[in-house]
Design a protein around this motif. Structure first.
Motif, PDB file in Angstrom:
ATOM      1  N   TYR A  13      -5.195  -1.507  -0.171  1.00 46.28           N
ATOM      2  CA  TYR A  13      -4.705  -1.459  -1.552  1.00 46.28           C
ATOM      3  C   TYR A  13      -3.908  -0.169  -1.773  1.00 46.28           C
ATOM      4  O   TYR A  13      -2.822  -0.188  -2.359  1.00 46.28           O
ATOM      5  N   GLY A  14      -4.454   0.942  -1.310  1.00 46.92           N
ATOM      6  CA  GLY A  14      -3.750   2.223  -1.445  1.00 46.92           C
ATOM      7  C   GLY A  14      -2.406   2.203  -0.745  1.00 46.92           C
ATOM      8  O   GLY A  14      -1.403   2.680  -1.282  1.00 46.92           O
ATOM      9  N   GLN A  19       3.715   1.609  -1.053  1.00 46.75           N
ATOM     10  CA  GLN A  19       4.903   0.797  -0.831  1.00 46.75           C
ATOM     11  C   GLN A  19       5.609   0.462  -2.144  1.00 46.75           C
ATOM     12  O   GLN A  19       6.802   0.219  -2.166  1.00 46.75           O
ATOM     13  N   GLN A  20       4.853   0.475  -3.223  1.00 45.00           N
ATOM     14  CA  GLN A  20       5.405   0.198  -4.550  1.00 45.00           C
ATOM     15  C   GLN A  20       5.890   1.471  -5.235  1.00 45.00           C
ATOM     16  O   GLN A  20       6.246   1.453  -6.412  1.00 45.00           O
ATOM     17  N   GLY A  21       5.879   2.583  -4.529  1.00 46.70           N
ATOM     18  CA  GLY A  21       6.376   3.838  -5.076  1.00 46.70           C
ATOM     19  C   GLY A  21       5.317   4.724  -5.699  1.00 46.70           C
ATOM     20  O   GLY A  21       5.618   5.832  -6.137  1.00 46.70           O
ATOM     21  N   GLN A  22       4.094   4.266  -5.750  1.00 38.91           N
ATOM     22  CA  GLN A  22       2.991   5.048  -6.307  1.00 38.91           C
ATOM     23  C   GLN A  22       2.319   5.830  -5.173  1.00 38.91           C
ATOM     24  O   GLN A  22       1.164   5.608  -4.848  1.00 38.91           O
ATOM     25  N   ARG A  23       3.064   6.754  -4.580  1.00 44.55           N
ATOM     26  CA  ARG A  23       2.608   7.415  -3.358  1.00 44.55           C
ATOM     27  C   ARG A  23       1.342   8.241  -3.544  1.00 44.55           C
ATOM     28  O   ARG A  23       0.407   8.131  -2.764  1.00 44.55           O
ATOM     29  N   LEU A  52      -1.870   3.646   8.674  1.00 45.31           N
ATOM     30  CA  LEU A  52      -1.262   3.366   7.368  1.00 45.31           C
ATOM     31  C   LEU A  52      -1.195   4.626   6.514  1.00 45.31           C
ATOM     32  O   LEU A  52      -0.202   4.870   5.824  1.00 45.31           O
ATOM     33  N   LEU A  53      -2.257   5.430   6.571  1.00 47.98           N
ATOM     34  CA  LEU A  53      -2.277   6.680   5.806  1.00 47.98           C
ATOM     35  C   LEU A  53      -1.224   7.651   6.342  1.00 47.98           C
ATOM     36  O   LEU A  53      -0.521   8.304   5.559  1.00 47.98           O
ATOM     37  N   ALA A  54      -1.093   7.742   7.655  1.00 45.23           N
ATOM     38  CA  ALA A  54      -0.078   8.614   8.244  1.00 45.23           C
ATOM     39  C   ALA A  54       1.322   8.187   7.806  1.00 45.23           C
ATOM     40  O   ALA A  54       2.160   9.023   7.453  1.00 45.23           O
ATOM     41  N   GLU A  55       1.569   6.887   7.815  1.00 44.95           N
ATOM     42  CA  GLU A  55       2.861   6.366   7.358  1.00 44.95           C
ATOM     43  C   GLU A  55       3.099   6.723   5.896  1.00 44.95           C
ATOM     44  O   GLU A  55       4.198   7.127   5.508  1.00 44.95           O
ATOM     45  N   ALA A  56       2.052   6.575   5.074  1.00 44.10           N
ATOM     46  CA  ALA A  56       2.163   6.902   3.644  1.00 44.10           C
ATOM     47  C   ALA A  56       2.487   8.385   3.447  1.00 44.10           C
ATOM     48  O   ALA A  56       3.321   8.741   2.609  1.00 44.10           O
TER      49      ALA A  56
END
Length: 168
Positions: A13-14, A19-23, A52-56
């Motif tokens: 979810y995070g 991905q929706q811009g809510q980094r 996924l967290l690293a990508e974020a």
């Protein structure tokens, strides 16, 4: 109280929020999920969630934090033998290394990461992850005017696929 399903879903979810811009919110949710996941003693899929967290972190302009998460995930891979995302973690290390350097260096460290990712993906016969790693390497080589090797690498792996060309 957070249930087991919620614990697994929270990092995803995070990531979706990032991905929706809510980094910032997304990264916070991912961290909460990973903390709960670890507290529950769960290890399965942890390298995937850390990737996924690293990508974020990379998307949020935080390559150092992303590299820390990749290092943590690779340690988990070695400790637990969960090699499913090994190639992707190596590719992410290369991408975050380039981002950290701001392309000020010649990309040798990133190139080695991409080459290792390709090697692991080939050994595991994971064509999608090989394609991602070859694409990252191709972008780097294009910037360094190594167009023929980049094109050859891409042609080899793209030639393997027989469908999905209408997908992004």
């Amino acid at each position: 109280i957070v249930t087991g399903v919620q614990t697994c879903a929270l990092p995803i979810y995070g990531w979706l929020r990032t991905q929706q811009g809510q980094r910032e919110e997304g990264i916070e949710r991912m961290l909460q999920g990973l903390t709960s996941y670890k507290a529950a003693g769960a290890e399965l899929n942890r390298p995937s969630f850390l990737a996924l967290l690293a990508e974020a972190h990379g998307r949020a302009g935080q390559p150092e934090k992303g590299l820390t998460r990749v290092t943590e995930a690779l340690a988990s891979v070695q400790l637990n033998g969960d090699h499913c995302h090994h190639a992707e973690l190596l590719r992410l290390r290369g991408e975050l290394t380039l981002q950290r350097a701001g392309m000020r260096d010649d990309g040798d460290e990133a190139e080695q990461c991409f080459l290792q990712a390709i090697e692991v993906a080939r050994r595991q016969d994971t064509k999608f992850l090989e394609l991602r790693a070859v694409t990252s390497l191709g972008r780097l080589w294009r910037q360094h005017k190594k167009l023929t090797p980049a094109r050859d690498q891409l042609a080899d792996i793209v030639g393997w696929f027989t469908e999905g060309f209408d997908l992004p």
